[in-house]
Design an enzyme around this catalytic site. Structure first.
Site, short mmCIF file in Angstrom:
data_model
loop_
_atom_site.label_atom_id
_atom_site.label_comp_id
_atom_site.label_asym_id
_atom_site.label_seq_id
_atom_site.Cartn_x
_atom_site.Cartn_y
_atom_site.Cartn_z
N TYR A 40 11.12 -26.05 30.86
CA TYR A 40 11.09 -26.95 31.85
C TYR A 40 11.60 -28.37 31.21
O TYR A 40 11.05 -28.67 29.91
CB TYR A 40 9.94 -27.00 32.71
CG TYR A 40 10.23 -28.16 33.86
CD1 TYR A 40 11.06 -28.02 34.82
CD2 TYR A 40 9.70 -29.66 33.87
CE1 TYR A 40 11.37 -29.02 35.87
CE2 TYR A 40 9.77 -30.39 34.81
CZ TYR A 40 10.79 -30.16 35.78
OH TYR A 40 11.33 -31.07 36.72
N CYS B 39 10.25 -21.96 32.12
CA CYS B 39 9.62 -23.23 32.85
C CYS B 39 8.39 -23.59 32.12
O CYS B 39 8.29 -23.80 30.86
CB CYS B 39 9.30 -22.90 34.17
SG CYS B 39 9.30 -24.51 35.01
N HIS B 40 7.14 -23.57 32.76
CA HIS B 40 6.07 -24.23 32.07
C HIS B 40 5.24 -22.96 31.50
O HIS B 40 4.35 -22.98 30.80
CB HIS B 40 4.97 -24.78 33.05
CG HIS B 40 5.52 -25.87 33.44
ND1 HIS B 40 6.49 -26.27 34.56
CD2 HIS B 40 5.07 -27.32 33.21
CE1 HIS B 40 6.64 -27.49 34.66
NE2 HIS B 40 5.92 -28.18 33.84
N GLU C 34 -0.69 -24.06 32.66
CA GLU C 34 -1.48 -25.09 32.20
C GLU C 34 -3.05 -24.56 31.92
O GLU C 34 -3.56 -25.05 30.96
CB GLU C 34 -1.51 -26.18 33.02
CG GLU C 34 -2.46 -27.41 32.82
CD GLU C 34 -2.21 -28.54 33.82
OE1 GLU C 34 -1.58 -29.52 33.43
OE2 GLU C 34 -2.53 -28.10 35.01
N GLY D 89 5.15 -22.45 36.60
CA GLY D 89 4.48 -22.87 37.44
C GLY D 89 3.10 -23.80 37.02
O GLY D 89 2.97 -24.02 35.72
N ARG D 90 2.09 -23.79 37.80
CA ARG D 90 0.98 -24.52 37.25
C ARG D 90 -0.36 -23.60 36.39
O ARG D 90 -1.01 -24.19 35.63
CB ARG D 90 0.23 -25.16 38.50
CG ARG D 90 0.75 -26.35 38.97
CD ARG D 90 -0.22 -27.18 39.43
NE ARG D 90 -0.04 -26.71 41.08
CZ ARG D 90 -1.39 -26.39 41.76
NH1 ARG D 90 -2.42 -26.95 41.06
NH2 ARG D 90 -1.05 -26.25 42.96
#
Length: 195
Positions: free
Chosen positions: A138, A118-119, A92, A88-89
């Site tokens: 990802y 993923c992320h 980050e 997800g975000r």
């Protein structure tokens, strides 16, 4: 004996990537502690649903609120048997917390099972634990993984204590590989199966 598993969450973690492993690991008897920096047990993280609808990248929609079960500040990594890092975000910005990176490093230094997808691998790259490993993430993060010293794979991959996947559509294979790494016994005792 159930494993005690730490799950790193954050605001706008990918909905399926936090909810599905959290519930699946509990369903097979593991004790999962969901935490987020600067938050306590009972606080919530809003989630984001990333979908693949034929565009050049994923789309994002509001998800659910994911309730944390433990205080991040009280986490002692040595108390945990394994780590889950969803995407997800959230990754980050989670990768900017020294405490998050130190926690991740503990699991690699002690060769404890780690599952990420993923992320989520942005956090592992920032923790500098991917050098010489084979992993996936990802697809747009391939260059980041290579710059972190990893060998890229296009499928779910297990490399030593690390299991990685590209995104939530990989859940069946990713979770199966992680459960195998954990040594989770999914066989029911004969007497329970007959009841």
């Amino acid at each position: 004996m159930s494993e005690q598993i730490l799950l790193l969450a954050g605001d706008f973690v990918e909905d399926y990537e936090v909810m599905v492993p959290y519930q699946a690991l509990q369903a097979v008897g593991h004790d999962v502690h969901a935490v987020c920096p600067e938050k306590e047990a009972g606080d919530q993280c809003p989630t984001a649903i990333h979908d693949f609808e034929g565009d050049q990248t994923y789309t994002e929609k509001p998800g659910h609120n994911f309730e944390l079960t433990h205080d991040f500040d009280a986490v002692e990594p040595s108390d945990y048997d394994a780590l889950v890092v969803p995407g997800g975000r959230a990754p980050e910005y989670l990768r900017t917390y020294d405490e998050v990176l130190e926690t991740v490093r503990h699991f690699f230094e002690d060769e404890k099972p780690v599952a990420s997808l993923c992320h989520g691998l942005q956090i592992l790259a920032a923790a500098d634990v991917l050098e010489g490993r084979t992993c996936t993430a990802y697809p747009a993060l391939e260059v980041d993984m290579r710059q972190a010293g990893a060998e890229w794979a296009d499928d779910v991959v297990r490399d030593g204590n690390l299991v990685t996947a590209q995104a939530w559509p990989d859940h069946p294979e990713w979770l199966a590989a992680f459960l195998d790494l954990l040594g989770t016994d999914l066989e029911q005792p004969a007497e329970a199966a007959e009841d």
